[in-house]
Design a protein around this motif. Structure first.
Motif, mmCIF file in Angstrom:
data_model
loop_
_atom_site.group_PDB
_atom_site.id
_atom_site.type_symbol
_atom_site.label_atom_id
_atom_site.label_comp_id
_atom_site.label_asym_id
_atom_site.label_seq_id
_atom_site.Cartn_x
_atom_site.Cartn_y
_atom_site.Cartn_z
ATOM 1 N N UNK A 167 30.205 -7.615 23.061
ATOM 2 C CA UNK A 167 29.898 -6.243 23.492
ATOM 3 C C UNK A 167 30.733 -5.786 24.688
ATOM 4 N N UNK A 168 31.471 -6.697 25.306
ATOM 5 C CA UNK A 168 32.243 -6.368 26.508
ATOM 6 C C UNK A 168 33.352 -5.371 26.180
ATOM 7 N N UNK A 169 33.369 -4.264 26.898
ATOM 8 C CA UNK A 169 34.381 -3.217 26.774
ATOM 9 C C UNK A 169 34.604 -2.800 25.318
ATOM 10 N N UNK A 170 33.500 -2.488 24.638
ATOM 11 C CA UNK A 170 33.570 -2.038 23.237
ATOM 12 C C UNK A 170 32.989 -0.631 23.126
ATOM 13 N N UNK A 171 33.756 0.392 23.436
ATOM 14 C CA UNK A 171 33.226 1.757 23.379
ATOM 15 C C UNK A 171 32.874 2.206 21.967
ATOM 16 N N UNK A 172 33.401 1.525 20.958
ATOM 17 C CA UNK A 172 33.158 1.889 19.571
ATOM 18 C C UNK A 172 31.977 1.136 18.947
ATOM 19 N N UNK A 173 31.269 0.371 19.745
ATOM 20 C CA UNK A 173 30.212 -0.503 19.241
ATOM 21 C C UNK A 173 29.025 0.293 18.703
ATOM 22 N N UNK A 174 28.573 -0.072 17.523
ATOM 23 C CA UNK A 174 27.383 0.544 16.942
ATOM 24 C C UNK A 174 26.217 -0.424 16.991
ATOM 25 N N UNK A 175 25.023 0.094 17.131
ATOM 26 C CA UNK A 175 23.822 -0.735 17.232
ATOM 27 C C UNK A 175 23.642 -1.610 15.996
ATOM 28 N N UNK A 176 24.046 -1.102 14.840
ATOM 29 C CA UNK A 176 23.864 -1.871 13.604
ATOM 30 C C UNK A 176 24.643 -3.183 13.607
#
Length: 108
Positions: A21-30
């Motif tokens: 999750x580190x520095x992941x601006x595109x991360x989705x909760x799914x």
């Protein structure tokens, strides 16, 4: 399964989540919902004497993951709140807050 194996698998999963999750601006909760669910279940199954020993280190690892997710999902997101519930001590100030010296690092 031996307790050391269980502890290793839990800690490896927590540390991998922090890195994922580190520095992941595109991360989705799914992409992390099952991961977080599995971490919570494993956390609940660890004996209290084990948690007492690892909690300060875990607070740093999961706390940094929470700080990363705060920036993407928001502080009130259920997954963020679920992870936050496993942090019992002070929350790191940021995803980059590495203040603790590791047991294997030489003192200068």
């Amino acid at each position: 399964m031996h307790m050391f194996t269980q502890l290793y698998e839990f800690a490896a999963s927590a540390g991998a989540l922090e890195g994922f999750v580190y520095q992941r601006p595109d991360l989705g909760a799914e992409s992390i919902s099952k991961w977080v669910e599995n971490l919570v279940e494993a956390y609940r199954l660890l004996p209290s004497e084990v948690l007492k020993e690892i909690q300060p280190s875990l607070d740093g690892t999961l706390g940094r993951a929470v700080r990363s997710l705060d920036n993407v999902l928001g502080e009130e997101h259920p997954l963020v709140q679920t992870l936050r519930s496993m942090v019992k001590g002070p929350m790191p100030s940021s995803p980059d807050d590495f203040q603790k010296r590791k047991w294997f690092q030489k003192r200068i």
